[in-house]
Write a protein that holds these residues in place. Sequence first.
Motif, PDB file in Angstrom:
ATOM      1  N   LEU A  36       0.711  -1.314   0.012  1.00  0.00           N
ATOM      2  CA  LEU A  36       0.041  -0.132  -0.012  1.00  0.00           C
ATOM      3  C   LEU A  36       0.835   1.051  -0.094  1.00  0.00           C
TER       4      LEU A  36
ATOM      5  N   GLU B 185       0.063   8.056   1.575  1.00  0.00           N
ATOM      6  CA  GLU B 185      -0.432   9.441   0.829  1.00  0.00           C
ATOM      7  C   GLU B 185       0.666  10.172   0.339  1.00  0.00           C
TER       8      GLU B 185
ATOM      9  N   LEU C 147       5.897   3.304   1.944  1.00  0.00           N
ATOM     10  CA  LEU C 147       5.156   1.899   1.511  1.00  0.00           C
ATOM     11  C   LEU C 147       4.766   1.208   2.838  1.00  0.00           C
ATOM     12  N   THR C 148       3.564   0.805   3.099  1.00  0.00           N
ATOM     13  CA  THR C 148       3.219  -0.011   4.037  1.00  0.00           C
ATOM     14  C   THR C 148       2.974  -1.333   3.425  1.00  0.00           C
TER      15      THR C 148
ATOM     16  N   MET D  28       1.574  -4.874   3.171  1.00  0.00           N
ATOM     17  CA  MET D  28       0.187  -5.576   3.442  1.00  0.00           C
ATOM     18  C   MET D  28       0.379  -6.957   3.769  1.00  0.00           C
TER      19      MET D  28
END
Length: 186
Positions: free
Chosen positions: A1, A4, A9-10, A12
């Motif tokens: 993900l 914003e 980057l996250t 998942m």
Amino acid sequence: LVGEDKGRLTPMVETAYPSEDVLQVLLERYSDLLPGDQIDPEAPRRWLLVSREISVPGGEDEGGRWSLDHLFLDQDGIPTFVECKRASDTRGRREVVAQMLDYAANGVEYWGMDKLRQAAAETATSRGTSLDDAIRELLGGDDGSAIEDYWKRVESNLRSGKVRLLFVTEETPRELRRLVEFLNEK
């Protein structure tokens, strides 16, 4: 993900749902999670939620013996029965399929259009819109005369048994997948 700020980057990570209610709430809020494009790639299905936890009568004079997780309608007026199950549900695949078949057989036989329209109107109102506006959006902005034709298609599909059954789960056991594939082939 992608965050914003696009610089973060996250990851998942796939995780199990803590309860069926989590799946149910997500579908209630985000009906596009249903695989409308997989059902018909040429004309992806769009969804109108009639109700979550809609009662299904077991006889003509019964108010409701069972509770279906969700009842949706698509743009062609095909009733879509949705049942959420966790992969860790210990009930056997036969019981899960039989449960859904009970809902479909009895919903087709005993649901009245007035009940379905009332449930859909209550759901639309709870979402801050009118049922007519929700149907116009589902149909792509058609005028008011199309709304009555739409409900006639819903009733015709329901009475003729032209319904869709969807199981939603985070992981589909092989045995359940094979049963569903068999039913799809028939």
